[in-house]
Motif scaffolding. Structure first.
Motif, PDB file in Angstrom:
ATOM      1  N   GLN A 107       5.094 -22.706   2.348  1.00 47.03           N
ATOM      2  CA  GLN A 107       4.476 -22.084   1.182  1.00 47.03           C
ATOM      3  C   GLN A 107       5.155 -20.743   0.948  1.00 47.03           C
ATOM      4  O   GLN A 107       5.653 -20.124   1.879  1.00 47.03           O
ATOM      5  CB  GLN A 107       2.985 -21.849   1.430  1.00 47.03           C
ATOM      6  N   SER A 108       5.138 -20.278  -0.285  1.00 48.63           N
ATOM      7  CA  SER A 108       5.688 -18.952  -0.566  1.00 48.63           C
ATOM      8  C   SER A 108       4.675 -18.144  -1.364  1.00 48.63           C
ATOM      9  O   SER A 108       3.863 -18.689  -2.103  1.00 48.63           O
ATOM     10  CB  SER A 108       7.000 -19.063  -1.343  1.00 48.63           C
ATOM     11  N   ILE A 109       4.731 -16.856  -1.164  1.00 45.47           N
ATOM     12  CA  ILE A 109       3.865 -15.935  -1.895  1.00 45.47           C
ATOM     13  C   ILE A 109       4.642 -14.636  -2.058  1.00 45.47           C
ATOM     14  O   ILE A 109       5.413 -14.239  -1.181  1.00 45.47           O
ATOM     15  CB  ILE A 109       2.518 -15.715  -1.156  1.00 45.47           C
ATOM     16  N   GLY A 110       4.459 -14.001  -3.193  1.00 48.83           N
ATOM     17  CA  GLY A 110       5.187 -12.753  -3.421  1.00 48.83           C
ATOM     18  C   GLY A 110       4.597 -11.930  -4.538  1.00 48.83           C
ATOM     19  O   GLY A 110       3.736 -12.396  -5.281  1.00 48.83           O
ATOM     20  N   CYS A 111       5.025 -10.694  -4.617  1.00 54.45           N
ATOM     21  CA  CYS A 111       4.609  -9.817  -5.708  1.00 54.45           C
ATOM     22  C   CYS A 111       5.770  -8.903  -6.082  1.00 54.45           C
ATOM     23  O   CYS A 111       6.674  -8.656  -5.279  1.00 54.45           O
ATOM     24  CB  CYS A 111       3.357  -9.024  -5.345  1.00 54.45           C
ATOM     25  N   HIS A 112       5.740  -8.431  -7.312  1.00 49.27           N
ATOM     26  CA  HIS A 112       6.829  -7.630  -7.853  1.00 49.27           C
ATOM     27  C   HIS A 112       6.275  -6.712  -8.930  1.00 49.27           C
ATOM     28  O   HIS A 112       5.361  -7.086  -9.655  1.00 49.27           O
ATOM     29  CB  HIS A 112       7.893  -8.560  -8.456  1.00 49.27           C
ATOM     30  N   GLY A 113       6.796  -5.520  -9.034  1.00 49.17           N
ATOM     31  CA  GLY A 113       6.376  -4.629 -10.103  1.00 49.17           C
ATOM     32  C   GLY A 113       7.121  -3.302 -10.089  1.00 49.17           C
ATOM     33  O   GLY A 113       7.848  -2.984  -9.154  1.00 49.17           O
ATOM     34  N   ILE A 114       6.930  -2.546 -11.157  1.00 52.24           N
ATOM     35  CA  ILE A 114       7.495  -1.205 -11.294  1.00 52.24           C
ATOM     36  C   ILE A 114       6.384  -0.211 -10.995  1.00 52.24           C
ATOM     37  O   ILE A 114       5.296  -0.294 -11.570  1.00 52.24           O
ATOM     38  CB  ILE A 114       8.039  -0.971 -12.723  1.00 52.24           C
ATOM     39  N   VAL A 115       6.652   0.739 -10.092  1.00 55.55           N
ATOM     40  CA  VAL A 115       5.644   1.697  -9.652  1.00 55.55           C
ATOM     41  C   VAL A 115       6.223   3.108  -9.709  1.00 55.55           C
ATOM     42  O   VAL A 115       7.365   3.327  -9.315  1.00 55.55           O
ATOM     43  CB  VAL A 115       5.206   1.391  -8.196  1.00 55.55           C
ATOM     44  N   THR A 126       0.846  -1.192   0.000  1.00 57.05           N
ATOM     45  CA  THR A 126       0.000   0.000   0.000  1.00 57.05           C
ATOM     46  C   THR A 126       0.881   1.241   0.000  1.00 57.05           C
ATOM     47  O   THR A 126       1.933   1.273   0.638  1.00 57.05           O
ATOM     48  CB  THR A 126      -0.941   0.043   1.210  1.00 57.05           C
ATOM     49  N   ALA A 127       0.431   2.252  -0.736  1.00 58.52           N
ATOM     50  CA  ALA A 127       1.139   3.533  -0.779  1.00 58.52           C
ATOM     51  C   ALA A 127       0.300   4.568  -0.055  1.00 58.52           C
ATOM     52  O   ALA A 127      -0.928   4.580  -0.171  1.00 58.52           O
ATOM     53  CB  ALA A 127       1.372   3.960  -2.228  1.00 58.52           C
ATOM     54  N   CYS A 128       0.947   5.450   0.682  1.00 61.24           N
ATOM     55  CA  CYS A 128       0.213   6.434   1.474  1.00 61.24           C
ATOM     56  C   CYS A 128      -0.546   7.439   0.613  1.00 61.24           C
ATOM     57  O   CYS A 128      -1.440   8.109   1.109  1.00 61.24           O
ATOM     58  CB  CYS A 128       1.145   7.145   2.442  1.00 61.24           C
ATOM     59  N   ASP A 129      -0.235   7.523  -0.682  1.00 68.23           N
ATOM     60  CA  ASP A 129      -0.931   8.482  -1.548  1.00 68.23           C
ATOM     61  C   ASP A 129      -1.960   7.823  -2.462  1.00 68.23           C
ATOM     62  O   ASP A 129      -2.517   8.444  -3.347  1.00 68.23           O
ATOM     63  CB  ASP A 129       0.065   9.274  -2.392  1.00 68.23           C
ATOM     64  N   GLY A 130      -2.225   6.534  -2.267  1.00 63.57           N
ATOM     65  CA  GLY A 130      -3.222   5.835  -3.072  1.00 63.57           C
ATOM     66  C   GLY A 130      -2.683   5.238  -4.361  1.00 63.57           C
ATOM     67  O   GLY A 130      -3.438   4.663  -5.136  1.00 63.57           O
ATOM     68  N   THR A 131      -1.366   5.353  -4.624  1.00 64.19           N
ATOM     69  CA  THR A 131      -0.762   4.777  -5.821  1.00 64.19           C
ATOM     70  C   THR A 131      -1.021   3.278  -5.869  1.00 64.19           C
ATOM     71  O   THR A 131      -0.876   2.586  -4.860  1.00 64.19           O
ATOM     72  CB  THR A 131       0.759   5.018  -5.827  1.00 64.19           C
ATOM     73  N   LYS A 132      -1.421   2.758  -7.039  1.00 59.14           N
ATOM     74  CA  LYS A 132      -1.637   1.313  -7.187  1.00 59.14           C
ATOM     75  C   LYS A 132      -0.281   0.615  -7.183  1.00 59.14           C
ATOM     76  O   LYS A 132       0.629   0.993  -7.904  1.00 59.14           O
ATOM     77  CB  LYS A 132      -2.371   1.019  -8.495  1.00 59.14           C
ATOM     78  N   CYS A 133      -0.170  -0.382  -6.336  1.00 62.19           N
ATOM     79  CA  CYS A 133       1.085  -1.106  -6.177  1.00 62.19           C
ATOM     80  C   CYS A 133       0.911  -2.563  -6.555  1.00 62.19           C
ATOM     81  O   CYS A 133      -0.214  -3.052  -6.662  1.00 62.19           O
ATOM     82  CB  CYS A 133       1.555  -1.015  -4.730  1.00 62.19           C
ATOM     83  N   PRO A 134       2.022  -3.295  -6.735  1.00 58.89           N
ATOM     84  CA  PRO A 134       1.939  -4.710  -7.079  1.00 58.89           C
ATOM     85  C   PRO A 134       1.171  -5.510  -6.031  1.00 58.89           C
ATOM     86  O   PRO A 134       1.211  -5.201  -4.848  1.00 58.89           O
ATOM     87  CB  PRO A 134       3.398  -5.153  -7.124  1.00 58.89           C
ATOM     88  N   SER A 135       0.471  -6.562  -6.499  1.00 57.76           N
ATOM     89  CA  SER A 135      -0.235  -7.453  -5.581  1.00 57.76           C
ATOM     90  C   SER A 135      -0.301  -8.851  -6.187  1.00 57.76           C
ATOM     91  O   SER A 135      -0.076  -9.031  -7.377  1.00 57.76           O
ATOM     92  CB  SER A 135      -1.648  -6.936  -5.308  1.00 57.76           C
ATOM     93  N   ALA A 136      -0.612  -9.826  -5.343  1.00 60.30           N
ATOM     94  CA  ALA A 136      -0.772 -11.207  -5.789  1.00 60.30           C
ATOM     95  C   ALA A 136      -1.760 -11.889  -4.862  1.00 60.30           C
ATOM     96  O   ALA A 136      -1.840 -11.566  -3.684  1.00 60.30           O
ATOM     97  CB  ALA A 136       0.557 -11.944  -5.764  1.00 60.30           C
ATOM     98  N   THR A 137      -2.523 -12.833  -5.397  1.00 61.35           N
ATOM     99  CA  THR A 137      -3.443 -13.635  -4.595  1.00 61.35           C
ATOM    100  C   THR A 137      -3.095 -15.097  -4.845  1.00 61.35           C
ATOM    101  O   THR A 137      -2.852 -15.499  -5.977  1.00 61.35           O
ATOM    102  CB  THR A 137      -4.907 -13.365  -4.996  1.00 61.35           C
ATOM    103  N   GLN A 138      -3.050 -15.887  -3.769  1.00 63.60           N
ATOM    104  CA  GLN A 138      -2.630 -17.270  -3.912  1.00 63.60           C
ATOM    105  C   GLN A 138      -3.332 -18.128  -2.862  1.00 63.60           C
ATOM    106  O   GLN A 138      -3.597 -17.674  -1.753  1.00 63.60           O
ATOM    107  CB  GLN A 138      -1.110 -17.354  -3.722  1.00 63.60           C
ATOM    108  N   VAL A 139      -3.600 -19.384  -3.210  1.00 61.82           N
ATOM    109  CA  VAL A 139      -4.125 -20.340  -2.246  1.00 61.82           C
ATOM    110  C   VAL A 139      -2.934 -21.045  -1.597  1.00 61.82           C
ATOM    111  O   VAL A 139      -2.085 -21.608  -2.274  1.00 61.82           O
ATOM    112  CB  VAL A 139      -5.042 -21.383  -2.912  1.00 61.82           C
ATOM    113  N   LEU A 140      -2.858 -20.958  -0.276  1.00 62.61           N
ATOM    114  CA  LEU A 140      -1.817 -21.636   0.485  1.00 62.61           C
ATOM    115  C   LEU A 140      -2.506 -22.698   1.332  1.00 62.61           C
ATOM    116  O   LEU A 140      -3.544 -22.441   1.922  1.00 62.61           O
ATOM    117  CB  LEU A 140      -1.070 -20.655   1.387  1.00 62.61           C
ATOM    118  N   SER A 141      -1.921 -23.884   1.395  1.00 63.11           N
ATOM    119  CA  SER A 141      -2.620 -24.969   2.086  1.00 63.11           C
ATOM    120  C   SER A 141      -1.694 -25.771   2.992  1.00 63.11           C
ATOM    121  O   SER A 141      -0.473 -25.725   2.865  1.00 63.11           O
ATOM    122  CB  SER A 141      -3.263 -25.896   1.072  1.00 63.11           C
ATOM    123  N   ASN A 142      -2.306 -26.506   3.866  1.00 61.04           N
ATOM    124  CA  ASN A 142      -1.739 -27.461   4.823  1.00 61.04           C
ATOM    125  C   ASN A 142      -0.513 -26.952   5.577  1.00 61.04           C
ATOM    126  O   ASN A 142      -0.253 -25.763   5.628  1.00 61.04           O
ATOM    127  CB  ASN A 142      -1.487 -28.825   4.162  1.00 61.04           C
TER     128      ASN A 142
END
Length: 108
Positions: free
Chosen positions: A61-69, A41-57
């Motif tokens: 597990q690993s989860i991550g996101c990456h992007g240019i902002v 999240t950015a304090c000014d409302g800028t859209k930032c990288p995100s990811a959604t994943q199902v993690l189980s048992n």
């Protein structure tokens, strides 16, 4: 490296206006099948990288996101994780080397 002291705990502050390469990765253990969202999240409302994943048992597990902002000077970025469904928990791995947040200036 934190040249310029731009990172405090889990909060990154853009020192100058420009394009930033941002990455956020976690490794942990889940207690049940859950759907998680990881994002920044950015304090000014800028859209930032995100990811959604199902993690189980109880496996690692690993989860991550990456992007240019594009960020303005002084804008802060905070990594977040949120359970979207299920009732289990996600506990960060004891070996913190796999859990990180990274941000650096690509261009002004």
């Amino acid at each position: 490296f934190d040249d310029g002291n731009n990172c405090s705990g889990s909060v990154f502050t853009a020192p100058v206006t420009g394009l930033y390469d941002l990455s956020f990765y976690l490794i942990g253990v889940g207690t049940a099948t859950n759907r998680w969202s990881i994002y920044m999240t950015a304090c000014d409302g800028t859209k930032c990288p995100s990811a959604t994943q199902v993690l189980s048992n109880a496996d690692y597990q690993s989860i991550g996101c990456h992007g240019i902002v594009k960020l303005s000077a002084g804008v802060t970025i905070t990594p977040q994780i949120q359970r979207l469904s299920g009732a289990g928990t996600f506990t960060l791995a004891a070996d913190s080397q796999g859990n990180y947040f990274s941000g650096y200036l690509v261009s002004r």
